[in-house]
Design an enzyme around this catalytic site. Sequence first.
Site: not given
Ligand SMILES: C[S@@+](CC[C@H](N)C(=O)[O-])C[C@H]1O[C@@H](n2cnc3c(N)ncnc32)[C@H](O)[C@@H]1O
Length: 261
Positions: A74, A78, A145, A198, A72, A127
Site C-alpha cells: 500500500a 508498485k 518495498d 526510500c 508491503c 504480517d
Molecule cells: C514503503 S510503504 C509501501 C509502498 C508501496 N510499495 C507502494 O509502492 O505504494 C511500506 C508499507 O509497509 C506496510 N507494512 C509495515 N510493516 C508491515 C508488515 N510487518 N507486514 C506487512 N506490511 C507492513 C506499511 O503499512 C506500508 O504501507
Amino acid sequence: MTEKSAIMEFFDYFSKLFGERWPALLESLKGDGCATELRFGEVQEPYFLDEASVFAAESLGVSPGDRVLDMCAAPGGKTLVIASKLKGEGSLQSNDRSPDRRLRLQHVIENSLPERWRSVINVTGYDGMKFGLHRKESFDKILLDAPCSSDRHVLNSPSHLEVWSAKRVKRLSVEQGALLASAADALVPGGTLVYSTCALSPLENDDVVKKILKKRPAMRLDEITEIPEGADRTECGVHILPDRAAGRGPIFCARLKKSAE
Ligand SMILES: C[S@@+](CC[C@H](N)C(=O)[O-])C[C@H]1O[C@@H](n2cnc3c(N)ncnc32)[C@H](O)[C@@H]1O
C-alpha cells in the site's frame, strides 16, 4: 529528547553521512520530486509515481505467468507496475498489514487497472514476517518495498522531523532484516527478490542486504545492469538520490536471486 535536539540530530546524522554532498542533497529533497503518470486505459484513473519507484518495481523483471508477492504494497504504485507486466496472467498477492492503507490499495487497484489485469490480484493483510513460515517457497518473484524512515517525507513534515532519531533508524533496520528473511524463505529456488526502501541511510539499505546474504546462504546478489542516469551504485544495489538523478528518489533497490538447488 527535546524536539529541537531531534531536528538537530537529523541534520547532524546526514551531514556526517553525506559530507560535502549533503547541502545539495538537502535542497533537492525539499523539491517536488519527479513523478510520472501511470495510465492503463482510457477509463482508468491515472496514478502518479516517482520514476525511481517505477524503476525499483520494474527491476523485479516480472513476466506474464509469474506468481508474484508484493509484500508491503500500500498505497499501491508498485503493484500497478507489477500488474502491468503480468497483463492478467499468473498471480499477484498485494499484501499490506495496515487496514487503512489497504483500503487505499484496493481503491487504487480497482480504479487504475483494467478488469482483466485486476482479476489475478489478491489483496491480503498479513504480517509480512509470517510469509516465510506459512508460504515457504511459494513465489517466483517478490518485491519487498519495506517500511523505512521515509527521510524525504520526514524532512518535509515538522511533526515527523520532531520525532526522528538514530535509534529509530536502527529499530527499522532490524524490522527490515526480519521482513527480508521472510521474503527469502517465501521465494522458490531460482526465484528473484527485490528489496527497496526510500531511506537515505545505509543501515536501512546495503547493511540489511549484507546481513541476509550471511543469514541465507542460498541468496546471492543479482546486479541490476541498466540504471537511471545519476543513480549511484552501492555495495549491494542502486541508490537513486534527487540531487544527481534529476529530482528522482530517494529509492534504494537491490536484486537478489535464490540458488536453484
Ligand atoms: C514503503 S510503504 C509501501 C509502498 C508501496 N510499495 C507502494 O509502492 O505504494 C511500506 C508499507 O509497509 C506496510 N507494512 C509495515 N510493516 C508491515 C508488515 N510487518 N507486514 C506487512 N506490511 C507492513 C506499511 O503499512 C506500508 O504501507
